[in-house]
Design an enzyme around this catalytic site. Sequence first.
Site, mmCIF file in Angstrom:
data_model
loop_
_atom_site.group_PDB
_atom_site.id
_atom_site.type_symbol
_atom_site.label_atom_id
_atom_site.label_comp_id
_atom_site.label_asym_id
_atom_site.label_seq_id
_atom_site.Cartn_x
_atom_site.Cartn_y
_atom_site.Cartn_z
ATOM 1 N N VAL A 119 44.816 48.377 34.211
ATOM 2 C CA VAL A 119 44.099 49.228 33.258
ATOM 3 C C VAL A 119 42.689 48.722 32.940
ATOM 4 O O VAL A 119 41.910 49.415 32.305
ATOM 5 C CB VAL A 119 44.890 49.446 31.942
ATOM 6 C CG1 VAL A 119 46.130 50.273 32.187
ATOM 7 C CG2 VAL A 119 45.227 48.112 31.281
ATOM 8 N N SER B 175 47.348 44.630 35.064
ATOM 9 C CA SER B 175 48.548 44.761 35.905
ATOM 10 C C SER B 175 48.405 44.171 37.304
ATOM 11 O O SER B 175 49.414 43.966 37.975
ATOM 12 C CB SER B 175 48.909 46.229 36.058
ATOM 13 O OG SER B 175 49.839 46.591 35.082
HETATM 14 N N1 GLU Z 1 48.496 44.172 29.754
HETATM 15 C C1 GLU Z 1 48.723 45.534 30.052
HETATM 16 C C2 GLU Z 1 50.028 46.020 29.408
HETATM 17 O O1 GLU Z 1 51.021 45.398 29.534
HETATM 18 C C3 GLU Z 1 48.748 45.748 31.521
HETATM 19 C C4 GLU Z 1 48.932 47.192 31.853
HETATM 20 C C5 GLU Z 1 48.378 47.620 33.156
HETATM 21 O O2 GLU Z 1 47.341 47.118 33.614
HETATM 22 O O3 GLU Z 1 49.019 48.502 33.731
HETATM 23 O O4 GLU Z 1 50.032 47.035 28.754
#
Ligand code: GLU
Length: 615
Positions: A268, A73
Site C-alpha cells: 500500500v 506488504s
Molecule cells: N502494513 C499494512 C497492513 O497490514 C500492509 C498492507 C499492505 O501493504 O497490503 O495493513
Amino acid sequence: MQPSPPAAEARSPIETYLAALHDRHAGHAGGQVANYIPELAKANPAWFGICIATRDGHVYEVGDSRQPFTMQSISKALVYGLALEDRGEAAMLERIGVEPSGDAFNAISLKAGTGAPFNPMINAGAIAACGQVMRRSGRSRIQRIQAYLSACAGRELDIDVDVYRSESQTGHRNRAIGWMLRNFGVIDEEPTEILEAYFQQCAIRVTCRDLAVMGATLANQGVNPITRQQAIAPDGIDNILSVMSTCGMYDFSGEWIYRVGLPAKSGVGGGIMAVLPGQLGIGVFSPPLDGQGNSARGIRACTDLSNDLALHVFNNGNAPLPALRLKYDNTQVRSRRRRPQEQRQALGREGGRVRVLELQGDLVFSTVEPVVRGVNEQARECQFFLLNLRSVISADDASLRLVVELQRSLAARGVRLLVCHARALETRLRRLGADVETLYPDDDTALEACEDLLLANVLGSRFVTAKEVPFARCDLLDGLGAADLSSLDAAMAERHYATGERIICAGEPGDALFVLLSGSVEVRLPGPTGKPGPRIEVFAAGMTFGEMALVDGAPRSADVIALEPVSCRVLEIRAFEAFDERYPRLKIGLLQQITRQLSASLRRRNAEVQAFKGR
Ligand code: GLU
C-alpha cells in the site's frame, strides 16, 4: 576551425525505452494515496519510478527511483522466505495455507476448522509468518527481518519510525487478527510482540531501485546480483515465487498473472516488486492506489513492460540456451603437454576415444537431457568424456543429479566421465555423490590425465615419459650425421635450473635455443601484473624450446619456467649464425628440423581452431 563539441554520452536503448514508458504513464491521474495508515497519506501522488535490475547486477532506473517509501506488504513475500528457512516447508504449510483467498488483504478470515490463514500474502498469513521467524543469536525478530531484507537489497535498510508508529497506533484490525491467530494456535505466544515486529517490517524503507534488486535476488536463486551474497536460501525460492504468482497482487492476482505474467508483490506504500525467474527483477513505485490496492501507475507500467519486452513467464520464447556449446575429441585438441612422437601418433590414432563436451548457460533438466542422451549413444566408442563447465552459469540439483547418475552408469561400462571448471558446483556435485577423483580444476589437467590413461592402455609398458634423454637422442638432432652432431655438441653449453626458476622471460631478447636433457618446463603467457599467466605448453626431456628466436630474432613472447630441476643444452644465436661459414650443412639441417617442429605446432593449432569453431 572550431573543435567539435564532445559527443554526449550515448544513452542505452533500454534507458530510452524506460524514459518513454515513464512519460507515457506519469500523467495518469487515477488512484488514491493510501490513508488508512495516517502517515502514508503524506506521500506525493506524483512520485513515479521504474527500475529493472539484471541478473548480472546492472540496474536501469528512471524517475523517482531513489525516493524512499515503506515496503508494506512487499515485505510479506520475503519474510515468508525467512520463516521457511527457520521452520521448513512442512511446518509452514501446517500453519499457513497457499490458496488465494478472494478476500481483502486485511480480512479477518481464517480457514474454517483449522483457523489457518489462507496464504502468507494476506495480513493474517503474513502476521503468522512473522511469528514463525525465530529470535536467534541475541537478535530479535525484527532485527533478523531487517538484516535479511537488507541483504536482499544489498544495503542497510532502516525503519521509517513515523510510519511504524502511525500504524501501531491505528492497526486495531491487525491486532484483532493477531488474537484470532493466537486463539487457533497458529501462533504460539501472545501476539503483541509479533504485531509490533510486523508493523515494523511493513515500515522498512526502500527505494524502487531496492525493489528491483530484491526481485533480481529472487530471480537469481537467492544470490544478490550486486553483492554476490546468498541472501535467500535457494530451497525456498520456488515457494516464495509461487505464492507471489497466485496471491501477490491482492484481488487482482489472477488477472495480473494472466496479463503481466510475472510473480509479483505490491504494497500500500505504492511499490511493486516483480520477478522474471532466472532473468531479472523489476521495481515500480507510485503512491496512488487503484480499487484493488495496487499502484495504479505501477500496474500500467508493468503491463506495458511485460508486453513490450516479452517478459511473461509463460512466454515460449524463454526456452533456455542449449547446454552443449562445443564438442571435440583428443585428435583435434590435445593437452598442453608436448609428447614424444610415438605418443603423438598413438593419440592421433586413438584420440577419438576421448571426447570433450563444453557446456554453457543454465543446466536444467531440459538442457542437460540431450547431453546425457548424446553421451550414452557415443559411450560405446569412447573411453573418456570430459564435461567442461567453464561457461555454465547455473545448475539445479536435478541436472547435477543427472550428471552424477550418468557418471555412475558409464563407470559400470568402463567409461570415465570427468568434470572440469566446476568451481562453485563442486561442493554440490560431491554432495550428490560425484566421484571426487573425476573433478578437475581446469580442462588442460583433465585432458592430460585422459591422455595419460589412454596412452597407458594403448602403449602398455612402452608408455614411459623419459626423465633423461641423451643429447644425441633429442628431437632437434634427429637426422643429423655424426660429424654434425659432434660439432653441435661442442657449440652448446650445459645449463642447470632449479624448480620454479624462470629460464626465459617474456619481453627479453630471444638469443638462444634450448634442448632439454632432463626435467620438464612449462611455457606461460605473461600475466597482467607480472605474474605468470595461462599455461600454453609443457615440454619434457628430449624436446626443444625457444627455437623461434633463431628464426625471427624477436623478443620472447612467453615465460618458460622449470617444473623440476632441469638440465639443458643451449645454442646461442651467435654460435648458430657462425655456422654459416664453418658448418653450412649443419645449419641447414637444424633449420629443417626447427621448421618441421614449427609446422607441426602450427598444424596442431589449426586443428584446435577448427574444433573450437564447432565444425
Ligand atoms: N502494513 C499494512 C497492513 O497490514 C500492509 C498492507 C499492505 O501493504 O497490503 O495493513
